[in-house]
Scaffold this motif. Structure first.
Motif, PDB file in Angstrom:
ATOM      1  N   MET A  56       0.710  -1.444  -0.031  1.00 59.30           N
ATOM      2  CA  MET A  56      -0.074   0.049   0.122  1.00 59.30           C
ATOM      3  C   MET A  56       0.814   1.209  -0.065  1.00 59.30           C
ATOM      4  O   MET A  56       0.591   2.171  -0.663  1.00 59.30           O
ATOM      5  CB  MET A  56      -1.016   0.042   1.250  1.00 59.30           C
ATOM      6  CG  MET A  56      -2.030  -1.187   1.247  1.00 59.30           C
ATOM      7  SD  MET A  56      -3.240  -0.991   2.444  1.00 59.30           S
ATOM      8  CE  MET A  56      -2.354  -1.482   3.741  1.00 59.30           C
ATOM      9  N   THR A  76      -6.745  -5.442   8.383  1.00 58.34           N
ATOM     10  CA  THR A  76      -6.204  -6.744   7.767  1.00 58.34           C
ATOM     11  C   THR A  76      -7.247  -7.882   7.838  1.00 58.34           C
ATOM     12  O   THR A  76      -7.572  -8.146   9.073  1.00 58.34           O
ATOM     13  CB  THR A  76      -4.912  -7.069   8.072  1.00 58.34           C
ATOM     14  OG1 THR A  76      -4.036  -6.054   7.644  1.00 58.34           O
ATOM     15  CG2 THR A  76      -4.558  -8.428   7.119  1.00 58.34           C
ATOM     16  N   GLY A  90      -0.877  -3.465  -4.554  1.00 57.37           N
ATOM     17  CA  GLY A  90      -1.159  -2.458  -4.006  1.00 57.37           C
ATOM     18  C   GLY A  90      -2.013  -1.530  -4.710  1.00 57.37           C
ATOM     19  O   GLY A  90      -1.529  -1.480  -6.107  1.00 57.37           O
ATOM     20  N   ILE A  93      -6.422   4.168  -3.543  1.00 57.36           N
ATOM     21  CA  ILE A  93      -7.762   4.204  -3.767  1.00 57.36           C
ATOM     22  C   ILE A  93      -8.304   5.811  -3.966  1.00 57.36           C
ATOM     23  O   ILE A  93      -8.862   6.212  -5.105  1.00 57.36           O
ATOM     24  CB  ILE A  93      -8.430   3.617  -2.771  1.00 57.36           C
ATOM     25  CG1 ILE A  93      -8.286   2.206  -2.666  1.00 57.36           C
ATOM     26  CG2 ILE A  93     -10.016   3.935  -3.090  1.00 57.36           C
ATOM     27  CD1 ILE A  93      -8.390   1.511  -3.863  1.00 57.36           C
ATOM     28  N   GLU A 103      -5.399   0.077  -0.717  1.00 56.65           N
ATOM     29  CA  GLU A 103      -5.763  -1.234  -0.648  1.00 56.65           C
ATOM     30  C   GLU A 103      -4.715  -2.178  -1.039  1.00 56.65           C
ATOM     31  O   GLU A 103      -4.006  -1.662  -1.915  1.00 56.65           O
ATOM     32  CB  GLU A 103      -7.076  -1.565  -1.333  1.00 56.65           C
ATOM     33  CG  GLU A 103      -8.217  -0.730  -0.624  1.00 56.65           C
ATOM     34  CD  GLU A 103      -9.659  -1.297  -1.362  1.00 56.65           C
ATOM     35  OE1 GLU A 103     -10.640  -0.736  -0.972  1.00 56.65           O
ATOM     36  OE2 GLU A 103      -9.688  -2.120  -2.469  1.00 56.65           O
ATOM     37  N   TRP A 105      -3.623  -6.637  -1.400  1.00 54.74           N
ATOM     38  CA  TRP A 105      -3.999  -8.124  -1.456  1.00 54.74           C
ATOM     39  C   TRP A 105      -2.743  -9.022  -1.678  1.00 54.74           C
ATOM     40  O   TRP A 105      -1.841  -8.540  -2.317  1.00 54.74           O
ATOM     41  CB  TRP A 105      -4.998  -8.157  -2.690  1.00 54.74           C
ATOM     42  CG  TRP A 105      -6.149  -7.362  -2.986  1.00 54.74           C
ATOM     43  CD1 TRP A 105      -7.511  -7.811  -2.401  1.00 54.74           C
ATOM     44  CD2 TRP A 105      -6.220  -6.076  -3.213  1.00 54.74           C
ATOM     45  NE1 TRP A 105      -8.184  -6.467  -2.531  1.00 54.74           N
ATOM     46  CE2 TRP A 105      -7.453  -5.714  -3.300  1.00 54.74           C
ATOM     47  CE3 TRP A 105      -5.283  -5.393  -4.168  1.00 54.74           C
ATOM     48  CZ2 TRP A 105      -7.931  -4.491  -3.801  1.00 54.74           C
ATOM     49  CZ3 TRP A 105      -5.627  -4.173  -4.550  1.00 54.74           C
ATOM     50  CH2 TRP A 105      -6.921  -3.579  -4.548  1.00 54.74           C
ATOM     51  N   GLN A 116      -6.176  -9.451   2.783  1.00 52.85           N
ATOM     52  CA  GLN A 116      -6.537  -8.100   2.270  1.00 52.85           C
ATOM     53  C   GLN A 116      -6.310  -7.034   3.243  1.00 52.85           C
ATOM     54  O   GLN A 116      -6.610  -7.472   4.323  1.00 52.85           O
ATOM     55  CB  GLN A 116      -7.871  -8.197   1.366  1.00 52.85           C
ATOM     56  CG  GLN A 116      -8.429  -6.997   0.923  1.00 52.85           C
ATOM     57  CD  GLN A 116      -8.982  -6.279   1.848  1.00 52.85           C
ATOM     58  OE1 GLN A 116      -9.606  -6.368   2.993  1.00 52.85           O
ATOM     59  NE2 GLN A 116      -9.266  -5.027   1.569  1.00 52.85           N
ATOM     60  N   SER A 117      -5.992  -5.894   2.899  1.00 50.76           N
ATOM     61  CA  SER A 117      -6.044  -4.890   3.629  1.00 50.76           C
ATOM     62  C   SER A 117      -6.374  -3.485   3.229  1.00 50.76           C
ATOM     63  O   SER A 117      -6.376  -3.343   2.043  1.00 50.76           O
ATOM     64  CB  SER A 117      -4.496  -4.915   4.262  1.00 50.76           C
ATOM     65  OG  SER A 117      -4.279  -4.058   5.219  1.00 50.76           O
ATOM     66  N   THR A 118      -6.728  -2.662   4.124  1.00 51.95           N
ATOM     67  CA  THR A 118      -6.828  -1.347   3.648  1.00 51.95           C
ATOM     68  C   THR A 118      -5.880  -0.536   4.687  1.00 51.95           C
ATOM     69  O   THR A 118      -5.880  -0.925   5.934  1.00 51.95           O
ATOM     70  CB  THR A 118      -8.487  -0.848   3.901  1.00 51.95           C
ATOM     71  OG1 THR A 118      -8.748  -1.172   5.102  1.00 51.95           O
ATOM     72  CG2 THR A 118      -9.352  -1.683   2.745  1.00 51.95           C
TER      73      THR A 118
END
Length: 139
Positions: A56, A76, A90, A93, A103, A105, A116-118
């Motif tokens: 990210m 996560t 990554g 967004i 985000e 993956w 997955q993470s933001t």
């Protein structure tokens, strides 16, 4: 393999390889060494989260390469054990002048989604070589 554009000793220790960092997107590759696994012999969740964080952050930095970023928050989800060679992707967004929202993956060698993470990141001046500890300002 590309240069991260910053000296990140922890990333070097883990052995992450940057393959793409352009246009708000990134791709990293990594295969956990035995010391980076958990008691079940799969990639440790901390290593997975670090891979997601770096994916990210590099996606955010690809849009502003003369700046660094610091992680403000991260969420996560772990979906399946991470085994073998991993690919992290990554994506930036949304961004403001000082913040980035991204985000990421992580996929295993079979293309199965493992996690997955933001995250939210703050743009800061790049670290200067030899600056030592404590040289980061989040004001």
């Amino acid at each position: 393999m590309l240069d991260f554009g910053a000296d990140i000793p922890f990333v070097k220790e883990l052995g992450f390889a940057l393959h793409r960092m352009h246009g708000g997107e990134s791709e990293l590759r990594y295969e956990a060494r035995p010391q980076h696994t958990n008691s079940y012999g799969v990639m440790h969740g901390g290593a997975v989260m670090t891979l997601l964080d770096v994916a990210m952050a590099t996606a955010a930095r690809s849009d502003e390469p003369d700046m660094g970023v610091v992680t403000i928050e991260m969420k996560t989800s772990f979906m399946r054990p991470a085994r073998g060679p991993m690919v992290a992707r990554g994506k930036l967004i949304q961004r403001t002048r000082s913040m980035a929202f991204a985000e990421a993956w992580v996929y295993d060698a079979d293309g199965q989604l493992c996690s997955q993470s933001t995250g939210t990141f703050k743009y800061v001046p790049k670290a200067q070589p030899g600056a030592g500890q404590g040289g980061i300002s989040t004001d």
